[in-house]
Motif scaffolding. Structure first.
Motif, PDB file in Angstrom:
ATOM      1  N   ALA A 152      -0.158  -0.718  -4.714  1.00 50.64           N
ATOM      2  CA  ALA A 152      -1.482  -0.098  -4.767  1.00 50.64           C
ATOM      3  C   ALA A 152      -1.391   1.363  -4.331  1.00 50.64           C
ATOM      4  O   ALA A 152      -0.622   1.706  -3.426  1.00 50.64           O
ATOM      5  CB  ALA A 152      -2.460  -0.850  -3.859  1.00 50.64           C
ATOM      6  N   GLU A 153      -2.172   2.217  -5.028  1.00 52.83           N
ATOM      7  CA  GLU A 153      -2.298   3.640  -4.665  1.00 52.83           C
ATOM      8  C   GLU A 153      -0.973   4.390  -4.755  1.00 52.83           C
ATOM      9  O   GLU A 153      -0.757   5.364  -4.036  1.00 52.83           O
ATOM     10  CB  GLU A 153      -2.897   3.786  -3.254  1.00 52.83           C
ATOM     11  N   ALA A 181       1.217  -4.923 -12.273  1.00 49.39           N
ATOM     12  CA  ALA A 181       1.629  -4.929 -10.865  1.00 49.39           C
ATOM     13  C   ALA A 181       1.197  -3.674 -10.123  1.00 49.39           C
ATOM     14  O   ALA A 181       1.401  -3.570  -8.912  1.00 49.39           O
ATOM     15  CB  ALA A 181       3.146  -5.080 -10.770  1.00 49.39           C
ATOM     16  N   PHE A 182       0.575  -2.728 -10.833  1.00 50.21           N
ATOM     17  CA  PHE A 182       0.199  -1.458 -10.212  1.00 50.21           C
ATOM     18  C   PHE A 182      -1.322  -1.318 -10.249  1.00 50.21           C
ATOM     19  O   PHE A 182      -1.952  -1.388 -11.309  1.00 50.21           O
ATOM     20  CB  PHE A 182       0.862  -0.289 -10.941  1.00 50.21           C
ATOM     21  N   PHE A 183      -1.907  -1.096  -9.062  1.00 44.21           N
ATOM     22  CA  PHE A 183      -3.349  -0.954  -8.924  1.00 44.21           C
ATOM     23  C   PHE A 183      -3.687   0.432  -8.390  1.00 44.21           C
ATOM     24  O   PHE A 183      -2.962   0.966  -7.529  1.00 44.21           O
ATOM     25  CB  PHE A 183      -3.897  -2.019  -7.969  1.00 44.21           C
ATOM     26  N   PRO A 184      -4.789   1.026  -8.877  1.00 44.77           N
ATOM     27  CA  PRO A 184      -5.139   2.382  -8.418  1.00 44.77           C
ATOM     28  C   PRO A 184      -5.531   2.449  -6.942  1.00 44.77           C
ATOM     29  O   PRO A 184      -5.299   3.457  -6.287  1.00 44.77           O
ATOM     30  CB  PRO A 184      -6.315   2.769  -9.327  1.00 44.77           C
ATOM     31  N   ALA A 201       0.871  -1.185   0.000  1.00 44.72           N
ATOM     32  CA  ALA A 201       0.000   0.000   0.000  1.00 44.72           C
ATOM     33  C   ALA A 201       0.901   1.225   0.000  1.00 44.72           C
ATOM     34  O   ALA A 201       1.425   1.642   1.029  1.00 44.72           O
ATOM     35  CB  ALA A 201      -0.918  -0.020   1.213  1.00 44.72           C
ATOM     36  N   ALA A 202       1.092   1.807  -1.192  1.00 45.22           N
ATOM     37  CA  ALA A 202       2.186   2.776  -1.402  1.00 45.22           C
ATOM     38  C   ALA A 202       1.752   4.232  -1.318  1.00 45.22           C
ATOM     39  O   ALA A 202       2.542   5.119  -1.655  1.00 45.22           O
ATOM     40  CB  ALA A 202       2.831   2.515  -2.763  1.00 45.22           C
TER      41      ALA A 202
END
Length: 593
Positions: free
Chosen positions: A545-546, A568-571, A513-514
């Motif tokens: 994520a984020e 690999a990247f989720f909003p 959770a970034a």
């Protein structure tokens, strides 16, 4: 907000007037705020500014002389350092009513340089002090032009309190010998304190001078909360009259100021030796930091009261020019005054014309009546400085900090002890060092958490705070509450490994959770690449994520975005969880309990 957004000399209550409402702010008006004020000056303000200027003069004279003596230079130069900076700041300074001049917070810093280098020679002393003012002024002007007005915000409130409390103690110790009517030969607060105790035990106290000084101090402290009553003037004039009428200088050995030279300050280049350069440069930079910190805080306070905006960069330029003018006209380093500015405000000051009137009145005194203060006792001057130093001490807010966060309270105490033990200049260095360490520590050892769902609460939350949080089998949600950079990259890696090892089920996805991560450097990017390789070897997918777009842009430049792949990247964290569930055939949030 830009520096041309707000500024009106007399806004209506409840409104903030745009600065550019008065016309074009380019050219001379940009660099000379005094011209802008002059163009918009209202004749109805004149009476208020004249009266306030005359009232202000009653403080400028005794305080200027007192702080000069406290800084290790003859009293006359305190008046020179009052006249010239007020005139310079009226032209270059952005604040409406801020009063500049010699200040107690700088006295200890100046004295720390002047005392050991001057060897008791007053001409050497003022040359050193003037050059410090020039160095300080040059630093402030260059920093203002470079738009570095934010630098003083890097010192936290506890550190500022600690430093100022240390300065107050240093100033108090330096003035005690004058209050008791004797002299000591010692350098540094601790050695001075020991010398004072020794002199007291040896019976060197001049009790008449001491009683005059204490009486002056009591009057100042009793009247300090009455803004319209010139307590310092009453106390100093009373002490001067008593000493003069009873001829205490001759009959009781009370040390007095003596006659002041007649005339106005002239342009002079303060020549120093090559051996003086390093300590003067260090002292001048220290003065620049302290004076702008004080000035910026006070300026913002009065800008808020008048609902005007003061550009911190122009404030730095105005302060710098005032210090340059002081240094080249036989003065020493100056700052804003938290004691004289309220006097000007209470007397009805509207603009910087108040300071101009005060400066001209002091100049008139030097030309017409230089003998007026010859019986002013030095113990009374010490009382003026001690009263100001007492005002610097912060106790109430430190109590609040102690209740809220004790480690910051003790950080403040360490700064106080550092200044009191090692001296003002060394104390500034210690305060800056502690500020840097404090800043780095927050990023070096940040908080991190494994996240889970909590019944009845939206989102994902720290499992340490919610032990009953639900965890999806095979999924670890990890949050890192800081930027990623070289100093914490290894710790980030270790905490990730610990979180994976603590999972009760074999891990298949790690989602970071970034959102709190605002930056990534090369070292941490390389660490992420190595982490991804390690996780792939263990059959674990690394996702984010984020993540903020600027951070994602950095990962693209570092090649990490391509390495990990867009998938690999989720909003959002919810999207990441749904992606994990979809890829593993789950249709509801399960638990590993």
């Amino acid at each position: 907000m830009s520096d041309s957004d707000i500024s009106s000399p007399d806004p209506q209550p409840g409104r903030i007037t745009p600065r550019n409402a008065g016309g074009d702010q380019s050219g001379l008006s940009r660099w000379f705020p005094g011209l802008r004020t002059l163009r918009g000056y209202q004749i109805s303000w004149l009476r208020h500014d004249l009266v306030a200027g005359l009232v202000l003069t009653t403080m400028l004279v005794p305080v200027g002389i007192a702080y000069a003596v406290a800084s290790g230079v003859p009293g006359i130069y305190g008046l020179y350092a009052t006249i010239v900076p007020l005139l310079a700041y009226a032209l270059f300074g952005p604040s409406r009513i801020l009063v500049l001049g010699p200040d107690s917070s700088l006295a200890a810093v100046i004295l720390a340089v002047v005392l050991p280098l001057s060897g008791g020679d007053p001409q050497r002393a003022i040359a050193l002090a003037s050059m410090m003012a020039i160095v300080s002024g040059a630093v402030c002007v260059l920093a203002g032009i470079a738009r570095l007005g934010f630098v003083t915000e890097l010192l936290s409130k506890p550190i500022r309190y600690g430093y100022m409390n240390g300065i107050a103690l240093t100033v108090l110790i330096s003035q005690l010998p004058k209050l008791f009517g004797f002299k000591i030969e010692a350098e540094g607060p601790l050695r001075s304190l020991w010398a004072i105790v020794t002199a007291l035990l040896d019976g060197k106290t001049n009790w008449v001078a001491f009683m005059v000084g204490v009486a002056t101090l009591v009057v100042i402290l009793l009247l300090k909360n009455h803004k319209r009553v010139p307590g310092i003037l009453i106390a100093v004039v009373g002490a001067t009259v008593v000493v003069g009428m009873l001829d205490l200088a001759a009959t009781a050995g009370v040390s007095v100021l003596g006659s002041l030279p007649q005339g106005l300050p002239g342009f002079a280049i303060p020549w120093i030796t090559t051996d003086d350069i390093v300590p003067v440069l260090i002292g001048g930079c220290a003065v620049a930091l302290v004076s702008f910190a004080d000035t910026s805080v006070l300026s913002r306070v009065y800008a808020a009261r008048t609902r005007t905006y003061v550009d911190p960069n122009q404030e730095m330029v105005g302060l710098g020019v005032a210090n340059l003018a002081s240094g080249f006209f036989q003065g020493f380093a100056i700052s804003s005054s938290s004691s004289r500015t309220p006097v000007a405000e209470a007397a009805g000051a509207k603009t910087q014309l108040t300071g101009v009137v005060g400066a001209l009145a002091v100049a008139l005194l030097l030309v017409v009546a230089p003998e007026l203060l010859r019986n002013l006792p030095n113990s009374a001057l010490a009382a003026v400085v001690i009263a100001s130093a007492i005002g610097l001490i912060e106790v109430a807010d430190l109590r609040r900090i102690y209740r809220m966060q004790r480690w910051e309270f003790w950080l403040s105490i360490v700064c106080t002890i550092g200044v009191a033990v090692f001296g003002a200049i060394e104390g500034i260095g210690l305060a800056i060092l502690i500020a840097v360490i404090e800043f780095l520590w927050d990023g070096w050892r940040p908080y991190s958490a494994v996240l889970g769902r909590v019944d009845g609460v939206n989102g994902f939350h720290d499992t340490k705070r919610y032990p009953d949080a639900h965890l999806l089998p095979g999924l670890v949600l990890f949050r890192w509450d800081a930027s990623l950079f070289f100093a914490n990259a290894e710790l980030f890696h270790d905490r990730i490994i610990d979180a994976l090892a603590a999972s009760r089920t074999p891990v298949r996805w790690l989602v970071i959770a970034a959102e709190p991560i605002t930056s990534v450097d090369v070292t941490s990017a390389d660490m992420l690449a190595e982490l991804d390789e390690t996780l792939r070897a263990a059959g674990i997918t690394l996702c984010f994520a984020e993540m903020k777009d600027p951070v994602k842009d950095k990962l693209k430049r570092f090649g990490l975005y391509t390495l990990l792949g867009e998938r690999a990247f989720f909003p959002t964290t919810d999207d990441a969880v749904r992606g994990y569930m979809a890829s593993h055939g789950m249709d509801s949030v399960g638990s590993d309990h």
